[in-house]
Design a protein around this motif. Structure first.
Motif, short mmCIF file in Angstrom:
data_model
loop_
_atom_site.label_atom_id
_atom_site.label_comp_id
_atom_site.label_asym_id
_atom_site.label_seq_id
_atom_site.Cartn_x
_atom_site.Cartn_y
_atom_site.Cartn_z
N UNK A 71 19.12 26.00 23.02
CA UNK A 71 20.22 25.31 23.73
C UNK A 71 20.50 23.99 23.02
N UNK A 72 21.78 23.76 22.76
CA UNK A 72 22.21 22.52 22.12
C UNK A 72 23.13 21.79 23.10
N UNK A 73 22.87 20.50 23.30
CA UNK A 73 23.67 19.72 24.25
C UNK A 73 24.11 18.43 23.56
N UNK A 74 25.42 18.17 23.59
CA UNK A 74 25.99 17.04 22.85
C UNK A 74 26.73 16.08 23.76
N UNK A 106 31.83 19.24 15.85
CA UNK A 106 30.61 18.49 15.56
C UNK A 106 29.37 19.27 16.00
N UNK A 107 29.43 19.81 17.20
CA UNK A 107 28.28 20.55 17.74
C UNK A 107 27.97 21.78 16.89
N UNK A 108 28.99 22.54 16.53
CA UNK A 108 28.77 23.75 15.73
C UNK A 108 28.33 23.38 14.32
N UNK A 109 28.82 22.25 13.79
CA UNK A 109 28.37 21.80 12.47
C UNK A 109 26.88 21.52 12.48
N UNK A 110 26.38 20.94 13.55
CA UNK A 110 24.93 20.72 13.65
C UNK A 110 24.20 22.07 13.75
N UNK A 115 20.67 18.31 10.79
CA UNK A 115 20.96 16.88 10.64
C UNK A 115 21.82 16.52 9.43
N UNK A 116 21.83 17.34 8.40
CA UNK A 116 22.64 17.01 7.22
C UNK A 116 24.13 17.13 7.50
N UNK A 117 24.51 17.60 8.69
CA UNK A 117 25.93 17.72 9.02
C UNK A 117 26.65 16.38 8.93
N UNK A 118 25.95 15.27 9.22
CA UNK A 118 26.62 13.96 9.23
C UNK A 118 27.20 13.60 7.86
#
Length: 614
Positions: A71-74, A106-110, A115-118
């Motif tokens: 689960x990812x929560x942003x 942004x969420x899907x990029x992560x 972490x390198x998504x930034x």
């Protein structure tokens, strides 16, 4: 744009502390007036307030996605200006989207890159993302620090938020200020040292930083820093590159699903952004651009030219609105409004700020918000291109301190003896200057003048510019207005930082390369107008109002401000003829009226926030 908050706690079950999360989130209502949301699990609590700009119907936060039992929560504050390109790339890699908002990108990029998504993002942002499988919180802030991120590290606990007020709503964070915080308020302020949150328990994630918070602790790293590189292009090539970068940046930042406008002072920077916006609107058939300006009652009668403000804005605003055919809105404020808004401006920052420069901006943003939700502003061009007078004065270049701190000795004299002995103000500002200078990367073979100018540019971009970005974020978001700052595009900043000073001042003019890059975009007289900053009131009624209020505080005898200052000296200043001067006699950035208003804000802050000095 939005506001977020939350905390991690490895020692407690946070599902039983939802009321604390609700209270923390509620403090950010002004940043996000359109929606509110929370998400809570045993060890992670996230709260969010939303200002809807892109896909208002589907971008609710905290945003939750699941994949492979993870689960990812942003929670996120900002805008990704390259979201369309990122989305196309992610779709080509098999990712699917259910909204058109950049939050999901942004969420899907992560989820795809971790972490390198930034490193792939072009935009202004601060965010916190909970990864349930890794059982960690990933946090990041944009490269130039346009969007804020404060946090407090405690034993087994990590508390964070977009503004200090959100953290102060948590029972574990107290409004305590030590010697460092007082030095920031009285000597460094308003140019607060990056990373210093003023309150004892508060730290700030630096621009270009990210971090992972897990059971082992907080692991902070830089994904971006301002670097020195050789520059080999000719003047003409450089001008073309600057013009192309700025055009691309502005066009990316004009994307919005809600009404958008530009702030227009008639100066080079705001006029350039407005002209580029008008051209883009014509090319894309989007109608007429709305522009906004700010002025003060009777400023035309009392204005006096000086180095930092050589001429008045009004005639130049009329020149540009007539030339571009914008729908213009001129906002004019009077002294009672400015004085009355000092308190609200202080609350927006959670500490004293830039006095009437803050309060007028807050009033200005409130009026803009009635017509638009997004505004384009010319912040940062002077720091990046070298527009301030101190870039061109030998005394400032050779001072051995920040150019905005040349009067630090005068400011130190206004402290009480006990406080001065405790915080050692001149030593403190000296140490902060040496810290900053030590960060500058010099290229092999640079001569002394090149080293000086690179150092001055670095100090302005990393130390002074954050002050103005913080001000713009806090005053605009206090009324739910999103302000975008195209000059802070990291591609433009990286490029211009490395332009040699002789090229940067092409034509023997400050910001000469920017002017050259904008040839054909602006009329010649506007293109070569001397720099003039955000306008201040010159009405003597303002001086009389803030001086009278400050004297009332001094005479009252119970103010928590009194033990911190040299009451006798400040009383003498307030009662002297010199106090009537609107020229920057008290250092580079603080006139007599501003000093008195600033001290009033300190008094308000100490009382309202029940600040404990220890």
């Amino acid at each position: 744009m939005c506001g977020f908050t939350g905390w991690i706690d490895w020692t407690a079950d946070l599902t039983k502390q939802s009321i604390i999360l609700e209270n923390m989130t509620a403090t950010l209502a002004n940043r996000g007036p359109d929606a509110s949301g929370t998400w809570i699990s045993p060890h992670c609590a996230l709260g969010h307030r939303r200002l809807s700009v892109i896909d208002p119907a589907n971008g609710a936060q905290p945003m939750v996605r699941t994949a492979d039992d993870d689960t990812y929560v942003l929670v996120y504050n900002g805008e990704l200006y390259n979201a369309p390109e990122l989305k196309r790339e992610l779709e080509s890699r098999g990712r699917r989207f259910t909204t058109t908002c950049d939050t999901e990108v942004l969420l899907v990029a992560y989820m795809e890159w971790g972490p390198s998504c930034v490193e792939r993002f072009n935009g202004i942002f601060a965010f916190a993302l909970w990864d349930s499988r890794e059982e960690h919180l990933f946090i990041a802030r944009d490269r130039l620090g346009v969007k804020p991120f404060f946090f407090s590290r405690q034993l087994g606990r990590f508390i964070f938020g977009s503004e200090p007020k959100a953290l102060l709503a948590h029972p574990a964070v107290k409004p305590e200020v030590g010697p460092e915080g007082l030095a920031e308020i009285f000597i460094v302020g308003p140019a607060r040292t990056p990373g210093v949150g003023v309150y004892r328990d508060l730290t700030e994630l630096l621009p270009g930083q990210c971090a992972t918070v897990n059971r082992a602790g907080v692991h902070v790293s830089h994904y971006w820093k301002l670097e020195s590189r050789p520059h080999a292009e000719t003047v003409d090539e450089t001008a073309r590159t600057v013009g192309a970068l700025l055009k691309d940046t502005v066009e990316r930042q004009l994307v919005s699903d809600v009404p958008l406008c530009t702030l227009l002072s008639g100066g080079l920077d705001s006029s350039a952004l407005t002209a580029l916006a008008v051209n883009y609107y014509k090319e894309t058939g989007q109608g007429t651009v709305h522009t906004f300006s700010v002025d003060y009652v009777d400023n035309d009668k009392h204005f006096k030219s000086h180095a930092f403000q050589p001429n008045a804005d009004a005639p130049w605003i009329e020149r540009m609105t007539s030339h571009l055919g914008t729908i213009h809105h001129a906002m004019v404020f009077d002294t009672p409004e400015l004085v009355g808004a000092l308190h609200e401006a202080m609350t927006a920052r959670d500490m004293p700020g830039m006095a009437d420069v803050d309060s007028s901006l807050l009033l200005f943003c409130r009026e803009i918000k009635k017509e638009a939700t997004v505004a384009i502003s010319g912040e940062a061009a002077d720091e990046i291109f070298g527009g301030y007078p101190w870039f061109h004065r030998e005394d400032a270049l050779n001072a051995g301190t920040f150019p905005w701190s040349l009067a630090a000795g005068m400011r130190a004299d206004l402290l009480s003896q006990d406080v001065a002995a405790w915080i050692r103000p001149l030593e403190y500002i000296g140490d902060r200057y040496l810290d900053a200078v030590a960060e500058v990367q010099h290229l092999p073979g640079e001569d002394e003048n090149t080293r000086k100018m690179r150092q001055m540019s670095y100090l302005n971009i990393t130390r002074f510019m954050p002050t103005l970005l913080d001000r713009k974020d806090r005053m605009s978001m206090a009324v739910g207005l999103e302000v975008r700052v195209p000059f802070c595009d990291h591609r433009l900043v990286e490029y211009v930082y490395n332009i040699p000073w002789a090229v940067k001042t092409a034509g023997d003019r400050e910001k000469g390369i920017l002017r050259k890059g904008l040839e054909g975009v602006l009329p010649h007289d506007v293109l070569y107008r001397k720099k003039s900053p955000y306008p201040k009131t010159h009405n003597p009624n303002y001086l009389n109002a803030v001086r009278t209020r400050l004297l009332d505080v001094l005479n009252e005898g119970t103010s928590p401000l009194l033990p911190l200052i040299n009451v006798k000296k400040i009383r003498q200043l307030a009662e002297s003829e010199a106090a009537s001067s609107n020229l920057p006699w008290f250092g580079q950035l603080m006139s007599g009226p501003q000093l008195f208003a600033y001290l009033l804000q300190v008094d308000m802050w100490l009382r309202d926030y029940k600040v404990s000095i220890r």
